[in-house]
Design a protein around this motif. Structure first.
Motif, PDB file in Angstrom:
ATOM      1  N   ASP A   1      -2.003  -3.196  -3.659  1.00 30.43           N
ATOM      2  CA  ASP A   1      -1.901  -4.444  -4.410  1.00 30.43           C
ATOM      3  C   ASP A   1      -1.875  -5.597  -3.404  1.00 30.43           C
ATOM      4  OD1 ASP A   1      -0.866  -5.586  -7.334  1.00 30.43           O
ATOM      5  OD2 ASP A   1      -0.116  -6.751  -5.637  1.00 30.43           O
ATOM      6  N   PHE A   2      -2.888  -6.443  -3.473  1.00 27.12           N
ATOM      7  CA  PHE A   2      -3.001  -7.593  -2.580  1.00 27.12           C
ATOM      8  C   PHE A   2      -2.925  -8.860  -3.415  1.00 27.12           C
ATOM      9  CE2 PHE A   2      -5.558 -11.006  -0.790  1.00 27.12           C
ATOM     10  CZ  PHE A   2      -5.071 -11.095   0.505  1.00 27.12           C
ATOM     11  N   ARG A   3      -2.132  -9.843  -2.952  1.00 26.74           N
ATOM     12  CA  ARG A   3      -2.051 -11.115  -3.657  1.00 26.74           C
ATOM     13  C   ARG A   3      -1.692 -12.238  -2.695  1.00 26.74           C
ATOM     14  NH1 ARG A   3       2.439  -9.943  -8.039  1.00 26.74           N
ATOM     15  NH2 ARG A   3       1.119  -8.091  -8.222  1.00 26.74           N
ATOM     16  N   ALA A   4      -2.102 -13.445  -3.057  1.00 34.32           N
ATOM     17  CA  ALA A   4      -1.809 -14.629  -2.265  1.00 34.32           C
ATOM     18  C   ALA A   4      -1.396 -15.756  -3.197  1.00 34.32           C
ATOM     19  CB  ALA A   4      -3.037 -15.049  -1.443  1.00 34.32           C
ATOM     20  N   SER A   5      -0.344 -16.491  -2.802  1.00 34.37           N
ATOM     21  CA  SER A   5       0.181 -17.572  -3.632  1.00 34.37           C
ATOM     22  C   SER A   5       0.379 -18.831  -2.796  1.00 34.37           C
ATOM     23  CB  SER A   5       1.527 -17.176  -4.255  1.00 34.37           C
ATOM     24  OG  SER A   5       1.406 -16.090  -5.133  1.00 34.37           O
ATOM     25  N   LYS A   6       0.190 -19.975  -3.439  1.00 35.58           N
ATOM     26  CA  LYS A   6       0.439 -21.242  -2.777  1.00 35.58           C
ATOM     27  C   LYS A   6       0.979 -22.243  -3.789  1.00 35.58           C
ATOM     28  CE  LYS A   6      -1.592 -24.751   0.238  1.00 35.58           C
ATOM     29  NZ  LYS A   6      -2.791 -25.170   1.022  1.00 35.58           N
TER      30      LYS A   6
ATOM     31  N   PHE B   1       0.854  -1.188   0.000  1.00 31.81           N
ATOM     32  CA  PHE B   1       0.000   0.000   0.000  1.00 31.81           C
ATOM     33  C   PHE B   1       0.888   1.237   0.000  1.00 31.81           C
ATOM     34  CE2 PHE B   1      -1.626   3.556   2.470  1.00 31.81           C
ATOM     35  CZ  PHE B   1      -2.818   3.844   1.823  1.00 31.81           C
ATOM     36  N   ARG B   2       0.477   2.255  -0.784  1.00 26.26           N
ATOM     37  CA  ARG B   2       1.216   3.531  -0.759  1.00 26.26           C
ATOM     38  C   ARG B   2       0.277   4.683  -1.084  1.00 26.26           C
ATOM     39  NH1 ARG B   2       5.901   2.834  -3.962  1.00 26.26           N
ATOM     40  NH2 ARG B   2       4.788   3.457  -5.851  1.00 26.26           N
TER      41      ARG B   2
ATOM     42  N   ALA C   1      -3.683 -15.453  -6.684  1.00 21.46           N
ATOM     43  CA  ALA C   1      -4.874 -14.637  -6.906  1.00 21.46           C
ATOM     44  C   ALA C   1      -4.672 -13.309  -6.195  1.00 21.46           C
ATOM     45  CB  ALA C   1      -6.121 -15.337  -6.382  1.00 21.46           C
ATOM     46  N   GLY C   2      -5.233 -12.249  -6.754  1.00 24.55           N
ATOM     47  CA  GLY C   2      -5.035 -10.952  -6.123  1.00 24.55           C
ATOM     48  C   GLY C   2      -6.021  -9.912  -6.615  1.00 24.55           C
ATOM     49  N   PHE C   3      -5.945  -8.754  -5.960  1.00 27.16           N
ATOM     50  CA  PHE C   3      -6.792  -7.620  -6.341  1.00 27.16           C
ATOM     51  C   PHE C   3      -5.970  -6.344  -6.207  1.00 27.16           C
ATOM     52  CE2 PHE C   3     -10.017  -4.336  -5.960  1.00 27.16           C
ATOM     53  CZ  PHE C   3     -10.926  -4.717  -6.949  1.00 27.16           C
ATOM     54  N   TYR C   4      -6.116  -5.481  -7.229  1.00 26.59           N
ATOM     55  CA  TYR C   4      -5.356  -4.223  -7.291  1.00 26.59           C
ATOM     56  C   TYR C   4      -6.338  -3.060  -7.374  1.00 26.59           C
ATOM     57  CZ  TYR C   4      -2.493  -0.517  -9.424  1.00 26.59           C
ATOM     58  OH  TYR C   4      -1.865   0.672  -9.703  1.00 26.59           O
ATOM     59  N   LYS C   5      -6.021  -1.976  -6.657  1.00 24.88           N
ATOM     60  CA  LYS C   5      -6.862  -0.788  -6.728  1.00 24.88           C
ATOM     61  C   LYS C   5      -5.994   0.452  -6.623  1.00 24.88           C
ATOM     62  CE  LYS C   5     -10.931   1.529  -4.837  1.00 24.88           C
ATOM     63  NZ  LYS C   5     -11.596   1.570  -6.154  1.00 24.88           N
ATOM     64  N   SER C   6      -6.293   1.442  -7.474  1.00 24.01           N
ATOM     65  CA  SER C   6      -5.591   2.717  -7.378  1.00 24.01           C
ATOM     66  C   SER C   6      -6.541   3.864  -7.682  1.00 24.01           C
ATOM     67  CB  SER C   6      -4.398   2.768  -8.346  1.00 24.01           C
ATOM     68  OG  SER C   6      -4.809   3.077  -9.668  1.00 24.01           O
ATOM     69  N   ARG C   7      -6.198   5.022  -7.170  1.00 26.40           N
ATOM     70  CA  ARG C   7      -6.942   6.257  -7.426  1.00 26.40           C
ATOM     71  C   ARG C   7      -5.916   7.302  -7.822  1.00 26.40           C
ATOM     72  NH1 ARG C   7     -12.555   7.131  -7.925  1.00 26.40           N
ATOM     73  NH2 ARG C   7     -13.077   9.267  -7.323  1.00 26.40           N
TER      74      ARG C   7
END
Length: 826
Positions: free
Chosen positions: A419-424, A344-345, A437-443
């Motif tokens: 930017d959130f992600r998870a890996s296995k 996060f930033r 799988a992940g999800f990204y969001k920006s403004r």
């Protein structure tokens, strides 16, 4: 050009990242700390983490990658971030405006506008700004390379389309040191033949076994690499981070404060004669745009209106003034076999951007008659000769320029990103299945105000250009204090504009990669959706004349230029309100033929959402703010690539063949673009080391063409403007415990100045030698030369053919500059 072709013949025997060097990446989710590593008999495993699901050895990945360590950056002698990018295979960076707001693309993708449209520049795994080609807000405006830098990672094409938004061409990620290597440095630098004084420092250490920190920054001041007559370079940066490690992960808090000004070197006059096929570019008497600029000590202020139509006087000495305050958090932890990472930033970004651009350059008689009629006279309006007639042979060239003073306020380019992600990794059928799988969001905010004034100036270097006034033959003044009008008259179509738009970007993404023995097969998807909301202001949108009468200097008398003052219609904004969505995908296969050798292939489709470039075009309905032309919003890039990678302890060779088809829609001050491009070619990078000698290099061959154009079919089949057939770099070096000596060569072949393919810009080779001496432990004395042979590297020309008067306008790389530094490590 023989030297350049020799350079590219050597290139296939060297590589951007030496095989013996430590990787910059700790893991896929951790920022890196690059460090020197000794050569060994066995090749080291190189883990790459940018633009991929999970970091793995590059010989097991179906991607084209490069890395540059901080120690290499110090030797290159680069004066800007994009000059560092010259040393990444496949990346074409073009210096068009000085140190910042330059242009970059990958392989054969078009460079139809300024900035980095199809490429994302990141800092520690997140974009500096969401859109790399925002007008006067390119990513390099808001990021600097200093001793905080651990390494630069770059991925070209491939999975960049699905692991970042708006980045189908690739990702370049600047990775910060994190204190895992204890110690620090203090470096003092100075220009030898130009004025710039700089101090850099960094320090990292462990507070405990699980807690560490790193701090660093720089401050600089001086005139800069070209004579302007004042301190045009001024400011600095401070960065910090603190990392807490725990079983299975870490959490890191970091921040940055940047407040830095650098001069803007917009196109300037030069001699342009010969023929279109064989042009002759040269310096003018008294003005060499390798070393000179029309910025001047006698033209430091700009009287104009602000975004509220209030009279203000802005300081042109600010140039490109970047202000960034950012704070971020990176966390990684393991849960039930899943590696979860969140970055996060928040960045608060503002600044200014000002420079001067000649619309017309001609003889005194021609300019006087053009704007004042027969018998008009010119007198100096500033400088030591103020009030005196401008002599016919002024400055040895007798030339005057009709200037546009571009003056842009960046109110807010604020950016918030997560930017959130998870890996296995799963054991499956004797192999390993990696799922992500992940999800990204920006403004991203774009809030700026653009204004332009029209002035007259003589043409002379050394920071001595003076403003000029024009008077008719009957003594009627047509300008005042150098101002001809308080709007963009000299460029006609340039309007005073304001915009305040927020861009919302969301993306869900995922990937699967199965590895069994030497074979790895993978694919990834990304679904982007978002929109834009806000407003724009411009008289063009309401068919208003766009100028009015105003007493700008407050003397109670309306002069000729005060009868044409550009303004904004504050009560009549045009809305911006639309949404979008699109799907990106990438599939690849990699086969490890043997321990040192692998082959791969990949096909990808990614896209770039257009942002502020379309705001004043017909693509957006001026009344409703909705999309009038939805096709113009999203530009797709389809890419196929196949290649090989070979690595031993002392030799590496990578090769990639590529094919790309690109859509391009663009509009701002120039003509609207609606076209398709195709490019194919071959990219090589390699390295070699034997004892104290090493060689690194890269070369890219590209065949590009415009395959369709809905607005100008005459250019179909032509090469895109500025597209070279060949470009690359070579860096030979001899290094011992006592010294390092070498040179960095960058070359580019000839290109066309416009899409009409008439006027050519010649190729050039940039030679940057360096020497480092280490007389005692922890002390390094360095000498760097940039552009040793003073090559006149033309990067843009503002005309499609040889001008009738032999005076052209264009941008040229900086001439020779020499700097020295002393570095203390502790």
């Amino acid at each position: 050009m023989k030297a350049f072709h020799l350079l590219l013949t050597i290139a296939p025997i060297a590589l951007a990242t030496p095989a013996w060097a430590d990787t910059a990446a700790e893991t896929a989710e951790q920022s890196a700390s690059a460090q020197e590593a000794p050569a060994s008999a066995q090749p080291q495993r190189e883990v790459f983490s940018t633009g991929v699901a999970k970091g793995r050895d590059i010989l097991d990945s179906a991607i084209s990658t490069s890395s540059i360590r901080e120690s290499q950056v110090q030797k290159l002698g680069a004066r800007s971030l994009f000059e560092i990018f010259h040393n990444i295979a496949g990346v074409r960076s073009e210096l068009s405006n000085g140190e910042v707001n330059n242009n970059v693309t990958v392989r054969g993708l078009p460079m139809a506008s300024t900035g980095a449209k199809f490429l994302q520049v990141q800092e520690d795994g997140l974009p500096v700004v969401e859109f790399g080609d925002m007008l006067t807000g390119g990513a390099d405006m808001f990021i600097r390379a200093d001793l905080n830098l651990a390494a630069i990672e770059a991925i070209r094409g491939g999975s960049a389309s699905t692991f970042a938004s708006n980045s189908p061409a690739g990702i370049i990620n600047l990775m910060s040191k994190t204190g895992d290597v204890e110690g620090g440095s203090l470096m003092l630098s100075s220009g030898i033949d130009y004025e710039e004084y700089r101090a850099d420092f960094d320090y990292g250490a462990k507070i405990s076994d699980t807690l560490r920190f790193h701090v660093g920054g720089y401050y600089r001041q001086g005139e800069g690499p070209r004579k302007v007559g004042y301190d045009a370079v001024k400011g600095g940066q401070f960065k910090f981070n603190i990392t807490k490690e725990f079983t299975g992960g870490h959490i890191r808090l970091y921040g940055k404060f940047l407040d830095d000004s650098t001069p803007v070197y917009l196109p300037a006059p030069m001699s342009l004669t010969g023929t279109n096929d064989s042009p002759k570019y040269a310096a003018l008497p008294g003005f060499d745009n390798n070393h000179d600029t029309l910025l001047s000590r006698y033209h430091t202020s700009n009287l104009t209106l602000d975004g509220g139509n209030n009279v203000v006087t802005n300081d042109l000495r600010e140039g490109a003034h970047s202000k960034v305050k950012s704070v971020g958090v990176e966390a990684q932890f393991d849960i039930a076999g899943w590696t979860v990472t969140d970055r996060f930033r928040y960045s608060q970004i503002s600044g200014r951007y000002s420079g001067v651009y000649p619309a017309i350059s001609g003889s005194l008689a021609t300019v006087a008659a053009t704007f004042g009629g027969p018998g008009a006279t010119l007198r100096y309006a500033s400088g030591p000769s103020k009030g005196q007639l401008v002599p016919a042979n002024a400055n040895g060239n007798g030339l005057v320029a009709a200037l546009m003073t571009s003056d842009i306020t960046l109110n807010s380019f604020d950016n918030i990103t997560n930017d959130f992600r998870a890996s296995k990794v799963w054991n499956l059928g004797g192999g390993e299945l990696t799922t992500t799988a992940g999800f990204y969001k920006s403004r991203q905010s774009v809030d700026n105000f653009s204004t332009a004034n029209s002035k007259l100036s003589d043409i002379v270097g050394g920071g001595n250009a003076a403003l000029v006034d024009i008077t008719t033959a009957t003594g009627v003044p047509l300008s005042e204090n150098g101002y001809y009008t308080y709007d963009g008259t000299f460029f006609g179509v340039y309007q005073r504009r304001a915009l305040n738009v927020d861009y919302d970007t969301n993306a869900a993404f995922g990937s699967l990669n199965f590895k069994t023995g030497p074979l790895a097969i993978g694919g990834s998807l990304r679904y982007d959706f978002g929109g834009a909301n806000g407003y724009v202001q411009s008289y063009k949108l309401s068919n208003n004349p766009g100028s009015f009468t105003k007493d700008m200097n407050g003397n109670g008398v309306i002069s000729a230029p005060e009868r044409k003052v550009g303004f904004l219609e504050l009560g009549n904004p045009s809305p911006v309100d639309y949404t979008y969505n699109y799907l990106s995908y990438s599939v690849g296969v990699n086969y490890r033929v043997a321990e040192p050798f692998a082959v791969f292939a990949r096909y990808s489709r990614g896209a770039r959402v257009n942002s502020d470039r379309l705001l004043f075009s017909s693509a957006i309905n001026a009344n409703s703010g909705s999309l009038a032309n939805r096709e113009a919003l999203i530009d797709y890039v389809k890419q196929a690539e196949a290649g090989f990678k070979y690595r031993t302890a002392n030799f590496s060779l990578n090769g990639t063949a590529f094919l790309a088809n690109t859509l391009e829609h663009n509009s701002y001050f120039g003509p609207t673009i609606d076209r398709k491009y195709k490019a194919y070619g071959l990219e090589l990078e390699s390295s070699f080391r034997a004892g104290i000698f090493s060689l690194t290099a890269g070369a890219t061959y590209t065949k590009a063409e415009i395959t369709n154009d809905k607005l100008d079919p005459t250019v179909i089949g032509n090469k895109p403007v500025g597209s070279p057939s060949l470009f690359g770099y070579v860096t030979p070096e001899i290094s011992t415990d006592l010294f390092s000596i070498g040179a960095n060569f960058y070359g580019i072949s000839s290109r066309y100045a416009s899409d009409s393919n008439l006027l050519k810009m010649p190729g050039y080779v940039l030679v940057n030698p360096f020497v480092q001496v280490r007389p005692v432990k922890d002390l390094t004395v360095s000498l760097n030369v940039n552009n040793l042979f003073d090559a006149k590297g033309i990067t843009t020309v503002s005309t499609a053919t040889i001008p009738a008067n032999g005076i052209g306008t264009g941008t040229v790389i900086n001439g020779r500059t020499v700097s020295a530094s002393v570095r203390f490590d502790f």
